[in-house]
Enzyme design. Sequence first.
Site, PDB file in Angstrom:
ATOM      1  N   SER A  48      48.111  38.823 -69.701  1.00  0.00           N
ATOM      2  CA  SER A  48      48.873  40.101 -69.557  1.00  0.00           C
ATOM      3  C   SER A  48      47.847  41.266 -69.417  1.00  0.00           C
ATOM      4  CB  SER A  48      49.963  40.403 -70.627  1.00  0.00           C
ATOM      5  OG  SER A  48      50.969  39.431 -70.638  1.00  0.00           O
ATOM      6  N   LYS A 212      44.817  47.122 -73.744  1.00  0.00           N
ATOM      7  CA  LYS A 212      45.883  46.228 -73.255  1.00  0.00           C
ATOM      8  C   LYS A 212      45.546  44.798 -73.660  1.00  0.00           C
ATOM      9  CE  LYS A 212      49.434  44.933 -71.554  1.00  0.00           C
ATOM     10  NZ  LYS A 212      49.434  43.941 -72.641  1.00  0.00           N
ATOM     11  N   SER A 213      46.369  44.166 -74.375  1.00  0.00           N
ATOM     12  CA  SER A 213      45.826  42.670 -74.632  1.00  0.00           C
ATOM     13  C   SER A 213      46.811  41.804 -73.710  1.00  0.00           C
ATOM     14  CB  SER A 213      46.855  42.474 -76.149  1.00  0.00           C
ATOM     15  OG  SER A 213      48.200  42.803 -76.218  1.00  0.00           O
ATOM     16  N   GLY A 214      46.406  40.513 -73.874  1.00  0.00           N
ATOM     17  CA  GLY A 214      46.997  39.233 -73.060  1.00  0.00           C
ATOM     18  C   GLY A 214      47.122  38.131 -73.848  1.00  0.00           C
TER      19      GLY A 214
END
Length: 266
Positions: A48, A212-214
């Site tokens: 993501s 922003k993580s994923g």
Amino acid sequence: MLPNVGAIDAALEQLEVDYSAAVGIAAIDTRDDVRFSFNADERFGFASTIKLFVAAQFLRAVPADQRGERVFWTADDIQAAGYSPVTEQHIDDGLTYAELAEAAVRQSDNTATNLVLARIGGPAALDAALAELGDETTSVVNVEPDLNRIEPGSTDDTTTAAAFTAGLEEVVVGDALNDDDRAMLLDWMSGNATGDALIRAGAPEGWVVADKSGGAAGMRNDIAIVIPPGRQPIVISVLTARLDPEQAYDDALVAEVARVVLDGFR
């Protein structure tokens, strides 16, 4: 070059052993262009984290007066996309494209991501846009949730820490976006609800993190702009993958990697 690079490398190698994982890091101190890398050219699934670049390209490509167009979707769209905490609440009334882009970054909403990605031309258009920014490494092929399924030996839906850090620098520090759009993107990243246990947890006290993580299966990533008090930011990508893809990811690995690397920039 950072001082004590050997010690930092040794600490990261030990974390790879401790967590039975591969780690890729690239960081740039924009104050003086000091850089650090560790397995920065190794490929990882981006999961993501790509949503940041979906939103950035939306801001680049869609004029401000068109971002208020209201969009609608179905319960079937939600089911197909998977994790959709914002859009599942708005099947009846819809959201604007700007609200969808914000939901993609802040809440990692899959349906929102797919709708915004379609608005900018789909995966191929995003892939081409990244190439325009100088990133010819990242390979954007699928939408959510299929982009999380990385086949052994395939480059589809993968990137490197070096490529993502360079692209991130372009959109959050460079001139890829105008001032207003850059500020909007940074605001969305600052409100990212999914990153508290990642780079933010490993940053020194008082350092501000917008990220922003994923994550999916054994992959756990975070990309961020980190702002120490009173100075220019550090741009960093931390990409990780368990050696056994059946093992679940661990947020603590990303936080520990960030702590080791960011301590070196003090």
